[in-house]
Motif scaffolding. Sequence first.
Motif, PDB file in Angstrom:
ATOM      1  N   LEU A 127       0.579  -1.256  -0.010  1.00 13.61           N
ATOM      2  CA  LEU A 127      -0.115   0.041   0.033  1.00 13.61           C
ATOM      3  C   LEU A 127       0.783   1.020   0.216  1.00 13.61           C
ATOM      4  N   SER A 128       0.512   2.122  -0.972  1.00  9.62           N
ATOM      5  CA  SER A 128       1.528   3.223  -1.252  1.00  9.62           C
ATOM      6  C   SER A 128       0.752   4.625  -0.948  1.00  9.62           C
ATOM      7  N   ASP A 129       1.391   5.831  -1.151  1.00 14.78           N
ATOM      8  CA  ASP A 129       0.842   6.819  -1.496  1.00 14.78           C
ATOM      9  C   ASP A 129       0.429   7.217  -2.797  1.00 14.78           C
ATOM     10  N   VAL A 130       0.870   6.515  -3.814  1.00 15.05           N
ATOM     11  CA  VAL A 130       0.447   6.619  -5.114  1.00 15.05           C
ATOM     12  C   VAL A 130      -0.110   5.268  -5.843  1.00 15.05           C
ATOM     13  N   ASP A 131      -0.940   5.230  -6.556  1.00  6.02           N
ATOM     14  CA  ASP A 131      -1.856   4.215  -7.218  1.00  6.02           C
ATOM     15  C   ASP A 131      -1.120   3.257  -8.009  1.00  6.02           C
ATOM     16  N   GLY A 132       0.247   3.078  -7.862  1.00  8.80           N
ATOM     17  CA  GLY A 132       0.794   2.313  -8.672  1.00  8.80           C
ATOM     18  C   GLY A 132       2.274   2.855  -9.201  1.00  8.80           C
ATOM     19  N   LEU A 133       2.641   2.240 -10.152  1.00  6.84           N
ATOM     20  CA  LEU A 133       3.974   2.565 -10.716  1.00  6.84           C
ATOM     21  C   LEU A 133       3.782   3.334 -12.083  1.00  6.84           C
ATOM     22  N   TYR A 134       4.373   4.652 -12.151  1.00  2.00           N
ATOM     23  CA  TYR A 134       4.255   5.518 -13.407  1.00  2.00           C
ATOM     24  C   TYR A 134       5.685   5.528 -14.049  1.00  2.00           C
ATOM     25  N   THR A 135       5.753   5.992 -15.245  1.00  2.00           N
ATOM     26  CA  THR A 135       6.806   6.196 -15.849  1.00  2.00           C
ATOM     27  C   THR A 135       7.820   7.389 -15.273  1.00  2.00           C
ATOM     28  N   ALA A 136       7.049   7.931 -14.402  1.00  2.00           N
ATOM     29  CA  ALA A 136       8.028   8.983 -13.794  1.00  2.00           C
ATOM     30  C   ALA A 136       6.949   9.437 -12.519  1.00  2.00           C
ATOM     31  N   ASP A 137       7.729  10.197 -11.595  1.00  2.00           N
ATOM     32  CA  ASP A 137       6.909  10.532 -10.417  1.00  2.00           C
ATOM     33  C   ASP A 137       5.676  11.571 -10.797  1.00  2.00           C
ATOM     34  N   PRO A 138       4.457  10.862 -10.565  1.00  2.00           N
ATOM     35  CA  PRO A 138       3.319  11.639 -11.023  1.00  2.00           C
ATOM     36  C   PRO A 138       3.073  12.977 -10.316  1.00  2.00           C
ATOM     37  N   ARG A 139       3.524  13.170  -9.046  1.00  2.00           N
ATOM     38  CA  ARG A 139       3.624  14.440  -8.202  1.00  2.00           C
ATOM     39  C   ARG A 139       4.426  15.464  -8.716  1.00  2.00           C
ATOM     40  N   ARG A 140       5.468  15.062  -9.627  1.00  2.00           N
ATOM     41  CA  ARG A 140       6.238  15.853 -10.265  1.00  2.00           C
ATOM     42  C   ARG A 140       6.069  16.215 -11.567  1.00  2.00           C
ATOM     43  N   ASN A 141       5.521  15.069 -12.443  1.00  2.00           N
ATOM     44  CA  ASN A 141       5.204  15.267 -13.744  1.00  2.00           C
ATOM     45  C   ASN A 141       3.902  14.785 -14.159  1.00  2.00           C
ATOM     46  N   PRO A 142       3.150  15.698 -14.439  1.00  2.00           N
ATOM     47  CA  PRO A 142       1.757  15.435 -14.610  1.00  2.00           C
ATOM     48  C   PRO A 142       1.330  14.627 -15.883  1.00  2.00           C
ATOM     49  N   ALA A 143       2.642  14.576 -16.894  1.00  2.00           N
ATOM     50  CA  ALA A 143       2.379  13.685 -18.226  1.00  2.00           C
ATOM     51  C   ALA A 143       2.812  12.182 -17.842  1.00  2.00           C
ATOM     52  N   ALA A 144       3.335  11.857 -16.521  1.00  2.00           N
ATOM     53  CA  ALA A 144       3.847  10.511 -16.338  1.00  2.00           C
ATOM     54  C   ALA A 144       2.706   9.498 -16.629  1.00  2.00           C
ATOM     55  N   GLU A 145       2.847   8.338 -17.141  1.00  2.00           N
ATOM     56  CA  GLU A 145       1.797   7.316 -17.438  1.00  2.00           C
ATOM     57  C   GLU A 145       1.897   6.297 -16.431  1.00  2.00           C
ATOM     58  N   HIS A 146       0.706   5.821 -16.043  1.00  2.00           N
ATOM     59  CA  HIS A 146       0.403   4.601 -15.269  1.00  2.00           C
ATOM     60  C   HIS A 146       0.819   3.296 -15.758  1.00  2.00           C
ATOM     61  N   LEU A 147       1.569   2.413 -15.265  1.00  2.00           N
ATOM     62  CA  LEU A 147       1.667   1.285 -16.063  1.00  2.00           C
ATOM     63  C   LEU A 147       0.798   0.117 -15.035  1.00  2.00           C
ATOM     64  N   ALA A 148      -0.134  -0.492 -15.768  1.00  2.00           N
ATOM     65  CA  ALA A 148      -1.044  -1.401 -14.914  1.00  2.00           C
ATOM     66  C   ALA A 148      -0.384  -2.841 -14.707  1.00  2.00           C
ATOM     67  N   ARG A 149       0.483  -3.245 -15.499  1.00  2.00           N
ATOM     68  CA  ARG A 149       1.072  -4.355 -15.318  1.00  2.00           C
ATOM     69  C   ARG A 149       2.633  -4.285 -15.931  1.00  2.00           C
ATOM     70  N   VAL A 150       3.386  -5.057 -14.859  1.00  2.00           N
ATOM     71  CA  VAL A 150       4.861  -5.047 -15.249  1.00  2.00           C
ATOM     72  C   VAL A 150       5.339  -6.719 -15.465  1.00  2.00           C
ATOM     73  N   SER A 151       5.608  -7.144 -16.423  1.00  2.00           N
ATOM     74  CA  SER A 151       5.780  -8.613 -16.743  1.00  2.00           C
ATOM     75  C   SER A 151       7.225  -8.981 -16.240  1.00  2.00           C
ATOM     76  N   ARG A 152       8.236  -8.191 -16.237  1.00  2.00           N
ATOM     77  CA  ARG A 152       9.585  -8.144 -15.717  1.00  2.00           C
ATOM     78  C   ARG A 152      10.137  -7.159 -15.167  1.00  2.00           C
ATOM     79  N   LEU A 153      11.111  -7.074 -14.218  1.00  2.00           N
ATOM     80  CA  LEU A 153      11.605  -5.857 -13.484  1.00  2.00           C
ATOM     81  C   LEU A 153      12.924  -5.598 -14.326  1.00  2.00           C
ATOM     82  N   THR A 154      12.882  -4.764 -15.103  1.00  2.00           N
ATOM     83  CA  THR A 154      14.140  -4.462 -16.047  1.00  2.00           C
ATOM     84  C   THR A 154      14.858  -3.168 -15.633  1.00  2.00           C
TER      85      THR A 154
END
Length: 377
Positions: free
Chosen positions: A173-200
Amino acid sequence: MDAVSGLAAAKRIVVKVGSALLVGEDGADRHWLAAFAADVARLRARGQHVLVVSSGAVALGRRRLALPKRTLTLPEKQAAAAAGQSGLMRAWEEALEPHGLAAAQVLLTRDDTEVRRRWLNARATVETLLALGVVPVVNENDTVVTEEIRYGDNDRLAARVAQMIGADLLVLLSDVDGLYTADPRRNPAAEHLARVSRLTPEIEAMAGGANAVDGVGTGGMATKLAAARIASAAGCATVVTLGRRPAPLLAVEEGQRATIIEPSTTPAAAYKAWIAGSLAPTGALLVDAGAADAVRRGKSLLAAGVRRTEGHFDKGDAVVIRDEAGVEIARGLVRYEAEDAQRICGLKSDAIEGALGYTSGPLVHADDLALAAHAPA
């Protein structure tokens, strides 16, 4: 796999709850806890086992002891943990009790998940609590640990606990609703990733820092991805989702945003591989034909089928299991030290307690056995 199906299908779930969710201006946030307890009760009612890894003892104790708002010294942090842990457990008990659920405190240090003997003991305790329908509430034993021997954060602790009990799913449980391509608190254009198949490395580079706004907690997305890596290698999926909402697990199942990080194997396969390839055996058990056949069929190794022991080993150590011809058929974690194991060789299970004054079950449990590559199942 998506977060909805992952949560619905999991049989054993570890949920990490951070200080920022639990601790408000006046102590434990009982309104949030009550809603979350209803979430846990809903999962338990449909047969899923839930274990909670809960931060908050230091933050609660800090308020209780009126410690200054600065970085605490190690003795101050340990004192705060001692003062706050009882309040933390009281809050959990009060939240779960209306649902007929009992909470059980489990305090761990890093050695409890890194030293095999202590790992076995901790796992046995947690397994028993889950079997009894209890909700284990796990925290690091901050009263006694030092900076050199601590987990570092409860995300990592939660991943190690998930690994220890063979969990299907770790929920952070986090203070954001998942992983984004960048920090959404600082970058409004960051995209949410619903699924990550491999941690690259590219995925891990997307993680930002910890939340400095609330002034509590030590984690951030980087620590959550580090925890997800541990979980993935253990065959456990990880869901990262927003915790600051009532019933956050129900919200995920209703399709609210979350990120699921898929495992790289299954819990059973990861555990067997660890036994087979990552542990240096310290002894051996030579077994008769009947026991060898049972082991090859995935059964536990009973003392009655063991002819003799070799080497010096402690409870929890890895041992080689050999048949009458001396051929290795499996490796496993032994549940007795060498001297006691030798004393019970050939004894039936109901005679072990009389010989030793205690019993730990079979010499090697089926769950702790990995067949040799040439041994047919």
